[in-house]
Design a protein around this motif. Structure first.
Motif, PDB file in Angstrom:
ATOM      1  N   SER A 313       0.832  -1.200   0.000  1.00 36.10           N
ATOM      2  CA  SER A 313       0.000   0.000   0.000  1.00 36.10           C
ATOM      3  C   SER A 313       0.868   1.253   0.000  1.00 36.10           C
ATOM      4  CB  SER A 313      -0.924   0.000   1.225  1.00 36.10           C
ATOM      5  OG  SER A 313      -1.865   1.047   1.166  1.00 36.10           O
ATOM      6  N   VAL A 314       0.252   2.375  -0.327  1.00 35.32           N
ATOM      7  CA  VAL A 314       0.923   3.669  -0.308  1.00 35.32           C
ATOM      8  C   VAL A 314       0.549   4.365   1.000  1.00 35.32           C
ATOM      9  CG1 VAL A 314       1.200   5.900  -1.436  1.00 35.32           C
ATOM     10  CG2 VAL A 314       0.909   3.826  -2.823  1.00 35.32           C
ATOM     11  N   LYS A 315       1.535   4.664   1.817  1.00 31.37           N
ATOM     12  CA  LYS A 315       1.304   5.234   3.149  1.00 31.37           C
ATOM     13  C   LYS A 315       1.172   6.749   3.085  1.00 31.37           C
ATOM     14  CE  LYS A 315       3.241   5.151   7.839  1.00 31.37           C
ATOM     15  NZ  LYS A 315       2.105   4.405   8.412  1.00 31.37           N
ATOM     16  N   ILE A 316       0.155   7.275   3.766  1.00 25.90           N
ATOM     17  CA  ILE A 316      -0.085   8.712   3.833  1.00 25.90           C
ATOM     18  C   ILE A 316       0.234   9.212   5.242  1.00 25.90           C
ATOM     19  CG2 ILE A 316      -1.816  10.537   3.577  1.00 25.90           C
ATOM     20  CD1 ILE A 316      -1.062   9.110   1.004  1.00 25.90           C
ATOM     21  N   PRO A 317       0.996  10.309   5.401  1.00 28.48           N
ATOM     22  CA  PRO A 317       1.321  10.827   6.738  1.00 28.48           C
ATOM     23  C   PRO A 317       0.182  11.685   7.296  1.00 28.48           C
ATOM     24  CG  PRO A 317       2.445  12.132   5.069  1.00 28.48           C
ATOM     25  CD  PRO A 317       1.702  11.051   4.331  1.00 28.48           C
ATOM     26  N   PHE A 318      -0.798  11.044   7.923  1.00 31.42           N
ATOM     27  CA  PHE A 318      -1.988  11.750   8.396  1.00 31.42           C
ATOM     28  C   PHE A 318      -1.659  12.817   9.438  1.00 31.42           C
ATOM     29  CE2 PHE A 318      -3.841   7.822   6.733  1.00 31.42           C
ATOM     30  CZ  PHE A 318      -4.886   8.331   5.978  1.00 31.42           C
ATOM     31  N   GLU A 319      -0.725  12.524  10.337  1.00 31.73           N
ATOM     32  CA  GLU A 319      -0.372  13.509  11.371  1.00 31.73           C
ATOM     33  C   GLU A 319       0.203  14.776  10.736  1.00 31.73           C
ATOM     34  OE1 GLU A 319      -0.898  13.545  14.566  1.00 31.73           O
ATOM     35  OE2 GLU A 319      -1.668  11.501  14.847  1.00 31.73           O
ATOM     36  N   GLN A 320       1.031  14.607   9.725  1.00 28.71           N
ATOM     37  CA  GLN A 320       1.602  15.768   9.035  1.00 28.71           C
ATOM     38  C   GLN A 320       0.506  16.574   8.335  1.00 28.71           C
ATOM     39  OE1 GLN A 320       4.741  14.748   6.282  1.00 28.71           O
ATOM     40  NE2 GLN A 320       4.720  16.750   5.308  1.00 28.71           N
ATOM     41  N   ILE A 321      -0.429  15.877   7.707  1.00 23.14           N
ATOM     42  CA  ILE A 321      -1.532  16.557   7.021  1.00 23.14           C
ATOM     43  C   ILE A 321      -2.388  17.316   8.027  1.00 23.14           C
ATOM     44  CG2 ILE A 321      -3.694  16.143   5.773  1.00 23.14           C
ATOM     45  CD1 ILE A 321      -2.222  13.903   4.271  1.00 23.14           C
ATOM     46  N   ALA A 322      -2.656  16.703   9.183  1.00 26.64           N
ATOM     47  CA  ALA A 322      -3.480  17.354  10.202  1.00 26.64           C
ATOM     48  C   ALA A 322      -2.790  18.587  10.781  1.00 26.64           C
ATOM     49  CB  ALA A 322      -3.799  16.359  11.316  1.00 26.64           C
ATOM     50  N   THR A 323      -1.503  18.465  11.074  1.00 20.65           N
ATOM     51  CA  THR A 323      -0.762  19.606  11.626  1.00 20.65           C
ATOM     52  C   THR A 323      -0.742  20.771  10.644  1.00 20.65           C
ATOM     53  OG1 THR A 323       0.634  18.155  12.963  1.00 20.65           O
ATOM     54  CG2 THR A 323       1.477  20.359  12.508  1.00 20.65           C
ATOM     55  N   ALA A 324      -0.506  20.468   9.378  1.00 16.97           N
ATOM     56  CA  ALA A 324      -0.496  21.523   8.360  1.00 16.97           C
ATOM     57  C   ALA A 324      -1.865  22.162   8.222  1.00 16.97           C
ATOM     58  CB  ALA A 324      -0.035  20.947   7.028  1.00 16.97           C
ATOM     59  N   ALA A 325      -2.935  21.365   8.364  1.00 14.34           N
ATOM     60  CA  ALA A 325      -4.288  21.910   8.270  1.00 14.34           C
ATOM     61  C   ALA A 325      -4.529  22.936   9.362  1.00 14.34           C
ATOM     62  CB  ALA A 325      -5.313  20.784   8.350  1.00 14.34           C
ATOM     63  N   PHE A 326      -4.109  22.642  10.585  1.00 15.09           N
ATOM     64  CA  PHE A 326      -4.297  23.597  11.682  1.00 15.09           C
ATOM     65  C   PHE A 326      -3.419  24.831  11.502  1.00 15.09           C
ATOM     66  CE2 PHE A 326      -6.789  20.502  13.887  1.00 15.09           C
ATOM     67  CZ  PHE A 326      -7.602  21.267  14.722  1.00 15.09           C
ATOM     68  N   ASP A 327      -2.211  24.641  10.987  1.00 17.68           N
ATOM     69  CA  ASP A 327      -1.347  25.796  10.710  1.00 17.68           C
ATOM     70  C   ASP A 327      -2.018  26.736   9.701  1.00 17.68           C
ATOM     71  OD1 ASP A 327       0.554  24.829  12.409  1.00 17.68           O
ATOM     72  OD2 ASP A 327       1.842  23.992  10.847  1.00 17.68           O
ATOM     73  N   LEU A 328      -2.586  26.154   8.661  1.00 19.52           N
ATOM     74  CA  LEU A 328      -3.247  26.965   7.639  1.00 19.52           C
ATOM     75  C   LEU A 328      -4.493  27.644   8.194  1.00 19.52           C
ATOM     76  CD1 LEU A 328      -2.955  24.515   4.611  1.00 19.52           C
ATOM     77  CD2 LEU A 328      -1.961  26.808   4.721  1.00 19.52           C
ATOM     78  N   LEU A 329      -5.221  26.945   9.061  1.00 25.08           N
ATOM     79  CA  LEU A 329      -6.447  27.515   9.612  1.00 25.08           C
ATOM     80  C   LEU A 329      -6.157  28.703  10.519  1.00 25.08           C
ATOM     81  CD1 LEU A 329      -9.535  27.044   9.646  1.00 25.08           C
ATOM     82  CD2 LEU A 329      -9.196  25.674  11.724  1.00 25.08           C
ATOM     83  N   SER A 330      -5.047  28.640  11.237  1.00 26.62           N
ATOM     84  CA  SER A 330      -4.723  29.707  12.192  1.00 26.62           C
ATOM     85  C   SER A 330      -3.966  30.870  11.562  1.00 26.62           C
ATOM     86  CB  SER A 330      -3.902  29.139  13.349  1.00 26.62           C
ATOM     87  OG  SER A 330      -2.672  28.610  12.878  1.00 26.62           O
TER      88      SER A 330
END
Length: 356
Positions: A313-330
């Motif tokens: 399978s192709v692994k996705i870094p969910f924690e990195q995606i989530a952290t970046a999402a909060f950075d963008l939101l703030s």
């Protein structure tokens, strides 16, 4: 149907409330309790315990901090945010939490929220057109400071509506290509999966594609086509079957592929659920994975490494995606170059693929 669930710092809201009928659950220690125990004013305690301002080293301040620690006082981030005109709540909208990918995304977002001193509320939409609008309205009425959506659909103007309303929001896993987004590099991921099969000697590679309204699915299809073209091969339309990201649709797509007169020797499924469905269908057809057909999934959800035939399978870094999402939101402002944050996927080879 829109379903609303409440979570704080990754826990359901029931854990937030004091259960005074349960003798094992103690009432929350408030700032007023600390003030009474220390014999000082509530405002003094608030000032001494506020980590955002320089720490006072006076004897009284040290004594108040010690009393607060002894009493088990925990600062109420949501209450202090409300006093500043914010609730500390972020609304998350996902298609469904029964989808392990979305559950993993939400868990990562809850962790990111906790690190930022916030908590999350989630709404599910079953990926129905228009349901994200209703979910957003419900969450906004509950006072969320912003939204994180994984429900963006190709051709839908909902993000334009949010911009016009001045609602802070970020897209996650899926993007419209223009708004603030935190996603995986789906084109690269699709390329890596297909390149892996090509490197194993496969030249007849089928594709179980996802819904065309999801950028994550179309990006992976693009990567598949790119890898084939690079190898001088044609992406044959009869070897590309759509799916809904679900297990049943993955099984049906696999049956269609293996019913062709000239059937593929390998299959790339753009989602682990569809790959699991394909694996089940292939087994029922009397075909062996990987001896008869190699199979690759996408997202690397935890179960795929524990299947009787562990899934590549192709692994996705969910924690990195989530952290970046909060950075963008703030972030108050974001440059066009940084508006879409892209996390790199990784191919994880396992027992479901072998050389041709």
């Amino acid at each position: 149907m829109v379903e609303i669930k409440f979570y704080e710092r990754g826990n359901e809201s029931g854990a937030m409330k004091s259960d005074r009928t349960n003798p094992e659950v103690q009432p929350r220690v408030t700032i007023l309790d600390v003030a009474k125990a220390a014999g000082v004013s509530k405002s003094s305690v608030s000032r001494f315990l506020d980590e955002r301002i320089p720490k006072s080293d006076s004897e009284t301040a040290r004594r108040v901090r010690q009393i607060a620690m002894d009493m088990g006082y925990v600062r109420d981030v949501s209450a202090s945010s409300l006093r500043r005109g914010k609730t500390g709540m972020v609304g998350v909208i996902v298609p469904r939490l029964t989808d392990t990918v979305m559950a993993m995304l939400y868990e990562a977002l809850a962790h990111a929220a906790a690190r930022a001193g916030q908590f999350t509320i989630v709404a599910t939409t079953e990926d129905e057109p228009g349901a994200d609008r209703r979910a957003a309205d419900i969450l906004l009425r509950r006072g969320v400071d912003g939204l994180i959506l994984s429900t963006a659909r190709e051709g839908d103007n909902f993000t334009d509506e949010l911009v016009d309303r001045g609602v802070p929001f970020v897209l996650a896993l899926r993007t419209d290509g223009k708004c603030r987004s935190s996603v995986g590099d789906d084109c690269l991921g699709g390329y890596l999966a297909t390149r892996h099969l090509l490197d194993l000697g496969h030249r007849q590679i089928g594709l179980i594609a996802g819904p065309t309204y999801a950028s994550s699915a179309t990006g992976r299809v693009e990567g598949y086509r790119k890898a084939l073209a690079e190898a001088g091969l044609e992406a044959r339309s009869e070897w590309i079957k759509g799916s809904t990201f679900g297990i049943e649709s993955g099984g049906e797509a696999a049956r269609q592929l293996m019913s062709l007169a000239e059937r593929p020797t390998a299959i790339f499924a753009v989602n682990d659920n569809t790959a699991i469905g394909a694996l089940s269908a292939l087994t029922r057809m009397g075909l062996s994975v990987p001896n008869d057909v190699s199979l690759v999934g996408y997202n690397d959800i935890p179960v795929v490494s524990h299947l009787p035939i562990p899934l590549t399978s192709v692994k996705i870094p969910f924690e990195q995606i989530a952290t970046a999402a909060f950075d963008l939101l703030s972030a108050e402002t974001v440059s066009p170059r940084e508006r879409i944050r892209i996390a790199m996927p990784t191919l994880i080879p396992r027992g479901s693929t072998k050389p041709r």
